[in-house]
Design an enzyme around this catalytic site. Sequence first.
Site, mmCIF file in Angstrom:
data_model
loop_
_atom_site.group_PDB
_atom_site.id
_atom_site.type_symbol
_atom_site.label_atom_id
_atom_site.label_comp_id
_atom_site.label_asym_id
_atom_site.label_seq_id
_atom_site.Cartn_x
_atom_site.Cartn_y
_atom_site.Cartn_z
ATOM 1 N N CYS A 68 -56.530 66.844 33.580
ATOM 2 C CA CYS A 68 -57.239 67.178 34.826
ATOM 3 C C CYS A 68 -56.693 68.480 35.404
ATOM 4 O O CYS A 68 -55.633 68.976 35.007
ATOM 5 C CB CYS A 68 -57.139 66.035 35.831
ATOM 6 N N GLU A 87 -49.402 63.166 32.671
ATOM 7 C CA GLU A 87 -48.799 64.467 32.377
ATOM 8 C C GLU A 87 -47.788 64.842 33.453
ATOM 9 O O GLU A 87 -46.697 65.362 33.169
ATOM 10 C CB GLU A 87 -49.877 65.559 32.309
ATOM 11 N N ASN A 127 -49.693 57.170 33.624
ATOM 12 C CA ASN A 127 -50.266 57.252 34.966
ATOM 13 C C ASN A 127 -49.857 56.029 35.789
ATOM 14 O O ASN A 127 -49.734 54.912 35.277
ATOM 15 C CB ASN A 127 -51.783 57.459 34.970
ATOM 16 N N CYS A 131 -53.118 68.438 36.859
ATOM 17 C CA CYS A 131 -52.082 68.432 35.817
ATOM 18 C C CYS A 131 -51.963 69.791 35.144
ATOM 19 O O CYS A 131 -50.860 70.226 34.810
ATOM 20 C CB CYS A 131 -52.357 67.333 34.807
ATOM 21 N N CYS A 166 -50.781 61.220 37.589
ATOM 22 C CA CYS A 166 -51.249 61.237 36.200
ATOM 23 C C CYS A 166 -50.076 61.221 35.218
ATOM 24 O O CYS A 166 -48.950 61.592 35.550
ATOM 25 C CB CYS A 166 -52.074 62.486 35.934
ATOM 26 N N GLU A 180 -50.985 54.353 39.342
ATOM 27 C CA GLU A 180 -51.996 54.391 40.405
ATOM 28 C C GLU A 180 -51.456 53.780 41.696
ATOM 29 O O GLU A 180 -50.333 53.248 41.741
ATOM 30 C CB GLU A 180 -53.261 53.671 39.918
HETATM 31 N N1 THU Z 1 -55.426 60.517 34.459
HETATM 32 C C1 THU Z 1 -54.290 60.948 33.841
HETATM 33 O O1 THU Z 1 -53.274 60.246 33.812
HETATM 34 N N2 THU Z 1 -54.301 62.185 33.290
HETATM 35 C C2 THU Z 1 -55.371 63.039 33.284
HETATM 36 O O2 THU Z 1 -55.258 64.168 32.843
HETATM 37 C C3 THU Z 1 -56.662 62.562 33.784
HETATM 38 C C4 THU Z 1 -56.641 61.296 34.550
HETATM 39 C C5 THU Z 1 -55.429 59.191 35.083
HETATM 40 C C6 THU Z 1 -55.528 59.194 36.585
HETATM 41 C C7 THU Z 1 -56.109 57.827 36.852
HETATM 42 O O3 THU Z 1 -55.056 56.884 36.891
HETATM 43 C C8 THU Z 1 -56.970 57.542 35.631
HETATM 44 O O4 THU Z 1 -56.536 58.449 34.622
HETATM 45 C C9 THU Z 1 -58.460 57.725 35.863
HETATM 46 O O5 THU Z 1 -58.714 58.978 36.402
#
Ligand code: THU
Length: 139
Positions: A92, A60, A47, A95, A58, A49
Amino acid sequence: MNERVIDWDHLDARARAVASNAYVPYSHFAVGAAILTANGNVFVGCNVENASFGLTNCAERTAIFTARASGDDSEVLAVSVYTPTEVPTPPCGACRQVLNEFGPTMQVRNICDSTMVTHTTLDALLPGAFGPKNLADAR
Ligand code: THU
């Protein structure tokens, strides 16, 4: 049906390792993903940000976009997702939708900091998905 054997130990190790590349100054929640394509390639993502929070990508989706950018247009067969949690944490909704585009029947495994693992399929996580076939049905 693609009969390629899925080396889950390898996918899990790659997902865990790539989480250390995550850019997570806001959530401190470093996620890693590793996907296997029908061509036999493995692509990883973490991920990333952003100060404008909604622009976060994210793990995935990073893995999927990396596969495409690398020129692999084959179906995605499997994904392993590592989260820094005591229990496995499913992908999520955003994704799930992006994964569906490239592997609607892929296997989905979630690993974490304990020995707990969950294993399911994308069609179980996103039943009745909207995908490319729906646009093809347009008149
Ligand atoms: N996140 C992911 O990378 N994948 C997911 O399926 C759920 C959330 C990340 C997004 C954000 O950077 C952090 O987790 C908190 O939500």
